[in-house]
Structure formats: structure tokens, C-alpha cells
Design an enzyme around this catalytic site. Sequence first.
Site, PDB file in Angstrom:
ATOM      1  N   SER A   1       3.320  10.287  22.764  1.00 43.64           N
ATOM      2  CA  SER A   1       3.132   8.919  22.271  1.00 43.64           C
ATOM      3  C   SER A   1       3.513   8.741  20.796  1.00 43.64           C
ATOM      4  O   SER A   1       3.700   7.625  20.348  1.00 43.64           O
ATOM      5  CB  SER A   1       1.686   8.467  22.472  1.00 43.64           C
ATOM      6  OG  SER A   1       0.816   9.125  21.571  1.00 43.64           O
TER       7      SER A   1
ATOM      8  N   LYS B   1      -2.690   8.008  16.423  1.00 41.07           N
ATOM      9  CA  LYS B   1      -1.757   6.884  16.360  1.00 41.07           C
ATOM     10  C   LYS B   1      -1.526   6.535  14.893  1.00 41.07           C
ATOM     11  O   LYS B   1      -2.222   6.995  14.002  1.00 41.07           O
ATOM     12  CB  LYS B   1      -2.304   5.640  17.073  1.00 41.07           C
ATOM     13  CG  LYS B   1      -2.729   5.833  18.513  1.00 41.07           C
ATOM     14  CD  LYS B   1      -1.570   6.032  19.441  1.00 41.07           C
ATOM     15  CE  LYS B   1      -2.083   6.284  20.864  1.00 41.07           C
ATOM     16  NZ  LYS B   1      -1.100   6.965  21.678  1.00 41.07           N
TER      17      LYS B   1
END
Length: 195
Positions: free
Chosen positions: A42, A85
Site C-alpha cells: 500500500s 500511511k
Amino acid sequence: MEQAKRNKSLVREYAEAILLAILLALFIRTFVVQAFRIPTGSMIPTLLVGDQILVDKLVYKFRTPSRGEILVFKFPKDESRDFIKRLIGLPGDKLEIIDNIVYINDAPLEEDDYVRHERNSVFRSTVKNFGPVFIPDEKYFMMGDNRDNSQDSRFWGFLDENKIVGRAFIIYWSRDITKTFPLALRWNRFGYILR
């Protein structure tokens, strides 16, 4: 008799040193720096599957997170899992995504150096356009660099400030999990400072 006392004191010294080392390691891991392994793609291209990173757990005791920093945090839907993230939206921001471009307070966010888009993706349907949303106090909007393959704030909402573990700052080890040792080692990523 004197030899037995010496041996006993030597054993005691070693035991005390080992105990102190264990306590120090636990303290550092709990409050200062913690290691994490990257299990998914990701955050490609910034972080690859098999990268191992260090996370500074103290930095946000002295300041608030800044846009663009890479954070490790407790996943809001399951706090037993850690996620990583990039921080995109800050408290008070208006955030909108139009044709894959992120707008903060109606201005496009410059992020060409770390964003990646893929054609084949599980999450593709809601990536191209999103919002607008207004980010509440003590909340953050998080996104993966691999935008079309990232389960992030677009899917599970805002990140609470108190769920942040720390800021990722360096790759200390990297291994391509599809290859065997020693070919698996990615030497060029060792010691890479994250931005």
C-alpha cells in the site's frame, strides 16, 4: 571458599547486566523506538513489501504531526493491527480528490514524487473522486502512496490523534520476499531515510 564467592559474584554480575539490558530494551521499545515490517504494497514506491523500518514514538510528545509524514498507527477498525500511511489531511482542512488529484483547501497538493496509480486494483472504484470532507479537530486523513491499492481514510474514515504510534523515519533492513538469501537483500535500501 573464596573461589566460590568469586564465581557467585560473577554469575550475579552477569544476571544483573542481562536483566538491565532486557529492561532497557523494553523501555526503548515501549517509549522511544520500535521496529516494524512492511507486509503489503500500500505504500509502494516509498515502502516495499519486506522493508523493515524504525518508528520514532517520542516525536509527537513534543509536536503535532505534519502533512506528508509517514505514520504508524492502530487501525481504527481493529486496534490489534498496525497500519502505515502518509498523513495527507490535517485538522481543519477541506480535502477533496478530483480525477486522482488531492486538493487541500481548494489547492492541489504537490505529491508527484511519491504517488503511484495502478490500473488493476481492488479499491479502484472510489479512488478517482472523493469528498469534499472537512477534517475535524484531533483527526487526520491518511492515504497510502500506492493510491489504487491502499485501504486508507477513504474507506475507514479519519484517524484519531490518540491512535498514532509514531513517525516512520528509516528503513534499517530490506528483503525481497520472493527471492532467497543472499539475493533477497536490497542493499540499496539499508539506511534509507524516509521523507
